[in-house]
Design a protein around this motif. Structure first.
Motif, PDB file in Angstrom:
ATOM      1  N   PRO A 109      10.953  -6.909   9.107  1.00 23.30           N
ATOM      2  CA  PRO A 109      10.607  -5.634   8.075  1.00 23.30           C
ATOM      3  C   PRO A 109      11.635  -5.805   6.975  1.00 23.30           C
ATOM      4  O   PRO A 109      11.044  -5.311   5.564  1.00 23.30           O
ATOM      5  CB  PRO A 109      10.413  -4.188   9.136  1.00 23.30           C
ATOM      6  CG  PRO A 109      10.425  -5.145  10.608  1.00 23.30           C
ATOM      7  CD  PRO A 109      10.722  -6.469  10.716  1.00 23.30           C
ATOM      8  N   GLU A 110      12.419  -5.330   7.351  1.00 24.20           N
ATOM      9  CA  GLU A 110      14.017  -4.536   6.271  1.00 24.20           C
ATOM     10  C   GLU A 110      13.669  -5.760   4.903  1.00 24.20           C
ATOM     11  O   GLU A 110      13.670  -5.533   4.074  1.00 24.20           O
ATOM     12  CB  GLU A 110      15.200  -4.746   6.763  1.00 24.20           C
ATOM     13  CG  GLU A 110      16.413  -4.440   5.664  1.00 24.20           C
ATOM     14  CD  GLU A 110      15.819  -2.936   4.960  1.00 24.20           C
ATOM     15  OE1 GLU A 110      15.852  -2.133   3.706  1.00 24.20           O
ATOM     16  OE2 GLU A 110      14.916  -2.100   5.753  1.00 24.20           O
ATOM     17  N   TYR A 115      11.976  -7.409   0.042  1.00 25.16           N
ATOM     18  CA  TYR A 115      11.672  -8.615  -1.374  1.00 25.16           C
ATOM     19  C   TYR A 115      10.649  -7.154  -2.177  1.00 25.16           C
ATOM     20  O   TYR A 115      10.185  -8.225  -3.648  1.00 25.16           O
ATOM     21  CB  TYR A 115      11.000 -10.059   0.235  1.00 25.16           C
ATOM     22  CG  TYR A 115       9.874 -10.710  -0.948  1.00 25.16           C
ATOM     23  CD1 TYR A 115      10.743 -11.566  -1.046  1.00 25.16           C
ATOM     24  CD2 TYR A 115       8.740 -10.572  -0.807  1.00 25.16           C
ATOM     25  CE1 TYR A 115      10.174 -12.886  -2.025  1.00 25.16           C
ATOM     26  CE2 TYR A 115       7.826 -11.667  -1.536  1.00 25.16           C
ATOM     27  CZ  TYR A 115       8.742 -12.926  -2.043  1.00 25.16           C
ATOM     28  OH  TYR A 115       8.205 -14.840  -2.995  1.00 25.16           O
ATOM     29  N   LEU A 116       9.566  -6.535  -1.507  1.00 22.74           N
ATOM     30  CA  LEU A 116       8.807  -5.368  -2.170  1.00 22.74           C
ATOM     31  C   LEU A 116       9.769  -5.438  -3.216  1.00 22.74           C
ATOM     32  O   LEU A 116       8.681  -5.516  -4.823  1.00 22.74           O
ATOM     33  CB  LEU A 116       8.020  -5.438  -1.736  1.00 22.74           C
ATOM     34  CG  LEU A 116       7.372  -5.978  -0.943  1.00 22.74           C
ATOM     35  CD1 LEU A 116       6.543  -5.161   0.415  1.00 22.74           C
ATOM     36  CD2 LEU A 116       5.899  -7.141  -1.032  1.00 22.74           C
ATOM     37  N   LYS A 117      10.701  -4.649  -2.948  1.00 22.80           N
ATOM     38  CA  LYS A 117      10.954  -3.973  -4.075  1.00 22.80           C
ATOM     39  C   LYS A 117      11.646  -4.688  -4.866  1.00 22.80           C
ATOM     40  O   LYS A 117      11.339  -4.276  -6.087  1.00 22.80           O
ATOM     41  CB  LYS A 117      12.371  -3.242  -3.645  1.00 22.80           C
ATOM     42  CG  LYS A 117      12.356  -1.691  -2.690  1.00 22.80           C
ATOM     43  CD  LYS A 117      13.482  -1.378  -1.963  1.00 22.80           C
ATOM     44  CE  LYS A 117      12.888  -0.199  -1.184  1.00 22.80           C
ATOM     45  NZ  LYS A 117      14.200   0.784  -0.457  1.00 22.80           N
ATOM     46  N   LYS A 118      12.204  -6.160  -4.764  1.00 21.24           N
ATOM     47  CA  LYS A 118      12.454  -6.558  -5.906  1.00 21.24           C
ATOM     48  C   LYS A 118      10.673  -7.653  -6.455  1.00 21.24           C
ATOM     49  O   LYS A 118      11.547  -7.471  -7.922  1.00 21.24           O
ATOM     50  CB  LYS A 118      13.189  -8.246  -5.830  1.00 21.24           C
ATOM     51  CG  LYS A 118      14.071  -8.550  -6.450  1.00 21.24           C
ATOM     52  CD  LYS A 118      15.606  -9.602  -5.984  1.00 21.24           C
ATOM     53  CE  LYS A 118      15.670 -10.194  -7.197  1.00 21.24           C
ATOM     54  NZ  LYS A 118      17.031 -10.970  -6.789  1.00 21.24           N
ATOM     55  N   SER A 135       6.456   0.781   2.722  1.00 24.68           N
ATOM     56  CA  SER A 135       5.765   0.926   4.298  1.00 24.68           C
ATOM     57  C   SER A 135       6.283   1.651   4.509  1.00 24.68           C
ATOM     58  O   SER A 135       7.298   0.581   4.472  1.00 24.68           O
ATOM     59  CB  SER A 135       4.951  -0.113   4.213  1.00 24.68           C
ATOM     60  OG  SER A 135       3.641  -0.643   3.378  1.00 24.68           O
ATOM     61  N   PRO A 136       6.506   2.138   6.186  1.00 23.28           N
ATOM     62  CA  PRO A 136       7.129   2.530   6.936  1.00 23.28           C
ATOM     63  C   PRO A 136       7.509   1.240   8.302  1.00 23.28           C
ATOM     64  O   PRO A 136       6.619   0.077   7.920  1.00 23.28           O
ATOM     65  CB  PRO A 136       6.095   3.100   8.195  1.00 23.28           C
ATOM     66  CG  PRO A 136       4.912   3.209   7.998  1.00 23.28           C
ATOM     67  CD  PRO A 136       4.759   3.315   6.451  1.00 23.28           C
ATOM     68  N   VAL A 143       2.265  -6.993   9.629  1.00 27.21           N
ATOM     69  CA  VAL A 143       1.992  -7.310   9.220  1.00 27.21           C
ATOM     70  C   VAL A 143       3.315  -8.636   9.038  1.00 27.21           C
ATOM     71  O   VAL A 143       2.786 -10.033   9.094  1.00 27.21           O
ATOM     72  CB  VAL A 143       1.661  -7.024   7.635  1.00 27.21           C
ATOM     73  CG1 VAL A 143       0.840  -6.079   7.637  1.00 27.21           C
ATOM     74  CG2 VAL A 143       3.431  -6.349   6.930  1.00 27.21           C
ATOM     75  N   ALA A 144       3.577  -8.523   9.996  1.00 29.41           N
ATOM     76  CA  ALA A 144       5.094  -9.627  10.227  1.00 29.41           C
ATOM     77  C   ALA A 144       4.644 -10.943  10.256  1.00 29.41           C
ATOM     78  O   ALA A 144       4.996 -11.823  10.095  1.00 29.41           O
ATOM     79  CB  ALA A 144       6.111  -9.083  10.760  1.00 29.41           C
TER      80      ALA A 144
END
Length: 155
Positions: A109-110, A115-118, A135-136, A143-144
């Motif tokens: 998750p982290e 990855y999505l932030k970047k 997303s929480p 989804v992992a």
């Protein structure tokens, strides 16, 4: 875009000519030593042919640890890295030989959030409308299985 996030997830649609062109540009720049926000060229031996296969990837660094995330799911490079864990990351003439260690879903998750932030501007479409950096943890854990993540360890 509604999609499944299981261990067989492999997104093949969505590239189009513009996506393939962008991949070519990113790979070409990486070969010249120019990285776009951490881009590299990943080379891994084919699991059947034994021939080296190369693809542009985004190298994520979190607290000094390097990771590779497969936003398209269980792609050919993922399947090859599972069989041949030793691979190469290149930027220009500098090559890093490494051993890919796949993370368990609970560890993702982290990494997926960072990855999505970047790179959401580049790969967000492969995560679908219902998954983003905000997303929480529970959703990212859900989804992992559809997003393989490898830690890049020294060979």
């Amino acid at each position: 875009m509604e999609q499944s996030y299981d261990s067989k997830r492999y997104v093949t649609k969505g590239m189009g000519w513009s996506g393939r062109m962008l991949n070519g540009v990113v790979a070409g720049l990486a070969k010249l030593g120019i990285s776009l926000q951490g881009s590299r060229v990943l080379s891994v031996q084919g699991r059947k042919s034994g021939e080296w296969r190369s693809v542009p990837v985004n190298l994520l660094v979190v607290d000094g640890v390097q990771y590779l995330v497969a936003p398209r799911g269980h792609t050919q490079w993922v399947k090859n890295l599972r069989v041949n864990a030793e691979a190469k990351l290149a930027i220009g003439r500098k090559t890093q030989v490494f051993r890919g260690v796949e993370l368990a879903d609970a560890e993702k998750p982290e990494i997926l959030r960072r990855y999505l932030k970047k790179w959401a501007w580049e790969v967000g479409a492969f995560f679908g409308d219902d998954v983003n950096a905000d997303s929480p943890d529970s959703r990212l854990l859900e989804v992992a299985p559809g997003f393989p993540v490898f830690r890049v360890d020294p060979a």
